[in-house]
Design a protein around this motif. Structure first.
Motif, PDB file in Angstrom:
ATOM      1  N   ALA A   1       0.701  -1.207   0.006  1.00 13.29           N
ATOM      2  CA  ALA A   1       0.105   0.153   0.045  1.00 13.29           C
ATOM      3  C   ALA A   1       0.823   1.236   0.013  1.00 13.29           C
ATOM      4  CB  ALA A   1      -1.113   0.283   1.307  1.00 13.29           C
ATOM      5  N   VAL A   2       2.035   1.103   0.138  1.00 14.57           N
ATOM      6  CA  VAL A   2       2.841   2.262   0.325  1.00 14.57           C
ATOM      7  C   VAL A   2       3.207   2.953  -1.350  1.00 14.57           C
ATOM      8  CG1 VAL A   2       5.537   3.259   0.720  1.00 14.57           C
ATOM      9  CG2 VAL A   2       4.243   1.593   2.177  1.00 14.57           C
ATOM     10  N   ASN A   3       2.760   4.227  -1.261  1.00 17.91           N
ATOM     11  CA  ASN A   3       2.868   4.947  -2.450  1.00 17.91           C
ATOM     12  C   ASN A   3       4.351   5.381  -2.899  1.00 17.91           C
ATOM     13  OD1 ASN A   3       0.122   4.515  -2.950  1.00 17.91           O
ATOM     14  ND2 ASN A   3      -0.356   6.483  -1.723  1.00 17.91           N
ATOM     15  N   GLN A   4       4.698   5.540  -4.100  1.00 24.89           N
ATOM     16  CA  GLN A   4       6.005   6.137  -4.570  1.00 24.89           C
ATOM     17  C   GLN A   4       5.877   7.605  -4.310  1.00 24.89           C
ATOM     18  OE1 GLN A   4       8.747   4.632  -5.188  1.00 24.89           O
ATOM     19  NE2 GLN A   4       7.867   2.711  -4.667  1.00 24.89           N
ATOM     20  N   PRO A   5       7.000   8.379  -4.264  1.00 20.97           N
ATOM     21  CA  PRO A   5       6.947   9.754  -4.237  1.00 20.97           C
ATOM     22  C   PRO A   5       6.487  10.200  -5.217  1.00 20.97           C
ATOM     23  CG  PRO A   5       9.193   8.695  -3.436  1.00 20.97           C
ATOM     24  CD  PRO A   5       8.274   7.573  -4.145  1.00 20.97           C
ATOM     25  N   LYS A   6       6.052  11.529  -5.295  1.00 17.90           N
ATOM     26  CA  LYS A   6       5.707  12.424  -6.457  1.00 17.90           C
ATOM     27  C   LYS A   6       6.167  13.627  -6.472  1.00 17.90           C
ATOM     28  CE  LYS A   6       0.737  10.812  -6.346  1.00 17.90           C
ATOM     29  NZ  LYS A   6      -0.712  11.265  -6.227  1.00 17.90           N
ATOM     30  N   ARG A   7       6.723  13.884  -7.730  1.00 15.31           N
ATOM     31  CA  ARG A   7       7.668  15.043  -8.027  1.00 15.31           C
ATOM     32  C   ARG A   7       6.805  16.432  -8.576  1.00 15.31           C
ATOM     33  NH1 ARG A   7      10.571  18.323 -11.340  1.00 15.31           N
ATOM     34  NH2 ARG A   7      12.833  18.371 -11.160  1.00 15.31           N
ATOM     35  N   LYS A   8       7.140  17.459  -7.778  1.00 17.07           N
ATOM     36  CA  LYS A   8       6.362  18.775  -8.007  1.00 17.07           C
ATOM     37  C   LYS A   8       7.319  19.659  -8.492  1.00 17.07           C
ATOM     38  CE  LYS A   8       3.288  20.000  -4.944  1.00 17.07           C
ATOM     39  NZ  LYS A   8       1.870  19.347  -5.617  1.00 17.07           N
ATOM     40  N   THR A   9       6.616  20.371  -9.605  1.00 18.75           N
ATOM     41  CA  THR A   9       7.221  21.516 -10.063  1.00 18.75           C
ATOM     42  C   THR A   9       7.092  22.802  -9.329  1.00 18.75           C
ATOM     43  OG1 THR A   9       7.059  20.512 -12.286  1.00 18.75           O
ATOM     44  CG2 THR A   9       7.700  23.059 -12.276  1.00 18.75           C
ATOM     45  N   SER A  10       8.076  23.224  -8.828  1.00 19.48           N
ATOM     46  CA  SER A  10       7.791  24.390  -7.694  1.00 19.48           C
ATOM     47  C   SER A  10       7.772  25.851  -8.472  1.00 19.48           C
ATOM     48  CB  SER A  10       8.998  24.273  -6.670  1.00 19.48           C
ATOM     49  OG  SER A  10       8.895  23.047  -6.023  1.00 19.48           O
ATOM     50  N   TYR A  11       7.726  25.877  -9.775  1.00 20.52           N
ATOM     51  CA  TYR A  11       7.763  27.486 -10.145  1.00 20.52           C
ATOM     52  C   TYR A  11       6.238  27.208 -11.214  1.00 20.52           C
ATOM     53  CZ  TYR A  11      10.858  24.888 -13.324  1.00 20.52           C
ATOM     54  OH  TYR A  11      11.347  24.065 -14.269  1.00 20.52           O
ATOM     55  N   GLU A  12       5.719  28.305 -11.822  1.00 22.67           N
ATOM     56  CA  GLU A  12       4.874  28.452 -12.627  1.00 22.67           C
ATOM     57  C   GLU A  12       4.897  28.992 -14.032  1.00 22.67           C
ATOM     58  OE1 GLU A  12      -0.102  29.908 -12.611  1.00 22.67           O
ATOM     59  OE2 GLU A  12       1.317  30.284 -11.023  1.00 22.67           O
ATOM     60  N   VAL A  13       4.859  28.134 -14.955  1.00 25.06           N
ATOM     61  CA  VAL A  13       5.021  28.557 -16.215  1.00 25.06           C
ATOM     62  C   VAL A  13       3.593  29.130 -16.715  1.00 25.06           C
ATOM     63  CG1 VAL A  13       5.356  28.152 -18.788  1.00 25.06           C
ATOM     64  CG2 VAL A  13       6.778  26.742 -16.905  1.00 25.06           C
ATOM     65  N   LEU A  14       3.886  30.413 -16.992  1.00 26.29           N
ATOM     66  CA  LEU A  14       2.396  31.262 -17.054  1.00 26.29           C
ATOM     67  C   LEU A  14       1.945  30.877 -18.658  1.00 26.29           C
ATOM     68  CD1 LEU A  14       3.159  34.660 -15.358  1.00 26.29           C
ATOM     69  CD2 LEU A  14       2.070  32.481 -14.506  1.00 26.29           C
ATOM     70  N   LEU A  15       0.733  30.780 -18.736  1.00 20.52           N
ATOM     71  CA  LEU A  15      -0.005  30.379 -19.814  1.00 20.52           C
ATOM     72  C   LEU A  15      -1.022  31.317 -20.362  1.00 20.52           C
ATOM     73  CD1 LEU A  15      -0.781  26.503 -19.602  1.00 20.52           C
ATOM     74  CD2 LEU A  15       1.300  27.634 -20.613  1.00 20.52           C
ATOM     75  N   ASP A  16      -1.455  31.582 -21.719  1.00 22.80           N
ATOM     76  CA  ASP A  16      -2.159  32.665 -22.107  1.00 22.80           C
ATOM     77  C   ASP A  16      -3.662  31.935 -22.124  1.00 22.80           C
ATOM     78  OD1 ASP A  16      -2.227  31.213 -24.419  1.00 22.80           O
ATOM     79  OD2 ASP A  16      -1.246  32.520 -25.557  1.00 22.80           O
ATOM     80  N   ALA A  17      -4.587  32.414 -22.669  1.00 23.05           N
ATOM     81  CA  ALA A  17      -6.000  32.162 -22.856  1.00 23.05           C
ATOM     82  C   ALA A  17      -6.242  30.942 -23.626  1.00 23.05           C
ATOM     83  CB  ALA A  17      -7.019  33.237 -23.113  1.00 23.05           C
TER      84      ALA A  17
END
Length: 244
Positions: free
Chosen positions: A86-102
């Motif tokens: 039941a142990v889950n593997q680690p998840k990698r998170k991106t710690s900055y935000e690439v800004l997108l348009d509409a």
């Protein structure tokens, strides 16, 4: 056994536009005091900072994978195979935000967030302030009050982390602590920078930096003289009309 944690490093951002700025006085959220600021940079100029954050995240991710493997092995050795599965593997998170348009296309801008507790402490009970230091564009210390919309370079300390969520899964990323700012263009309270109104540099002859208070006084004197001359001429014309 995981490798010793590398010493946290400090990286300086390129020129950035600040927002949600709490570097002079800390933000008070439910009694928790933090110095913080977000800042937005051109993506191309911010590549070294993003690369440093990615490298720190990757190193912490490798440790998290080892830690998770050791946890699973320990559970299996104890005969707790169901828990191990039941142990889950680690998840990698991106710690900055690439800004997108509409249309969900990159705008060429990247947003970073930095935050630090207003005070630090150690096991001895010693405390210290984590207030970021501000410098002017010449590198001289300043106590000026900084508001959103100001342009600055931000020196941030990279802090890789692995935090377990409610399911026990390790979320791995890299946070930023604001250490210092070099203020390049200051925006005061209630003001916006030219870019805040959508203005960019244009070709033309007017340069406000060369316009002085003496120039303004001279212009005012000229305007007053011209106005007086017009009033005198008007009165003369009226007097001539009265003669007929």
């Amino acid at each position: 056994m995981a490798n010793p944690r590398p010493k946290m490093i400090t990286v300086t951002s390129p020129r950035a536009t600040l927002m949600h700025v709490y570097v002079n006085t800390p933000d008070d959220y439910k009694g928790v005091l933090k110095y913080k600021t977000q800042f937005t940079c051109d993506a191309a100029a911010a590549r070294p900072l993003m690369a440093a954050m990615d490298a720190a995240t990757d190193a912490r991710m490798a440790e998290a994978v080892e830690e998770t493997a050791a946890k699973i092995a320990k559970l299996r050795a104890a005969g707790e195979n169901a828990k191990a599965k039941a142990v889950n593997q680690p998840k990698r998170k991106t710690s900055y935000e690439v800004l997108l348009d509409a249309e969900d296309q990159p705008t060429g801008k990247v947003r970073f967030s930095s935050t630090v507790n207003a005070e630090g402490s150690n096991a001895k009970g010693e405390t210290w302030s984590n207030k970021p230091v501000c410098f002017d564009r010449f590198g001289k210390p300043t106590t000026v009050v900084v508001y959103g919309g100001s342009t600055a370079k931000v020196a941030v300390q990279l802090v890789p982390y692995a935090m377990a969520d409610d399911n026990g899964t390790l979320n791995v990323g890299c946070s930023l602590r604001p250490k210092a700012l070099q203020i390049i263009e200051l925006v005061s309270k209630g003001q916006k920078s030219a870019s805040g109104f959508g203005f960019e540099e244009e070709e033309g002859s007017y340069d406000g930096s060369s316009f002085t208070a003496d120039d303004a006084a001279d212009d005012s004197t000229d305007d007053n003289s011209t106005s007086s001359e017009r009033d005198s001429q008007t009165r003369s014309e009226i007097a001539d009309d009265d003669e007929f």
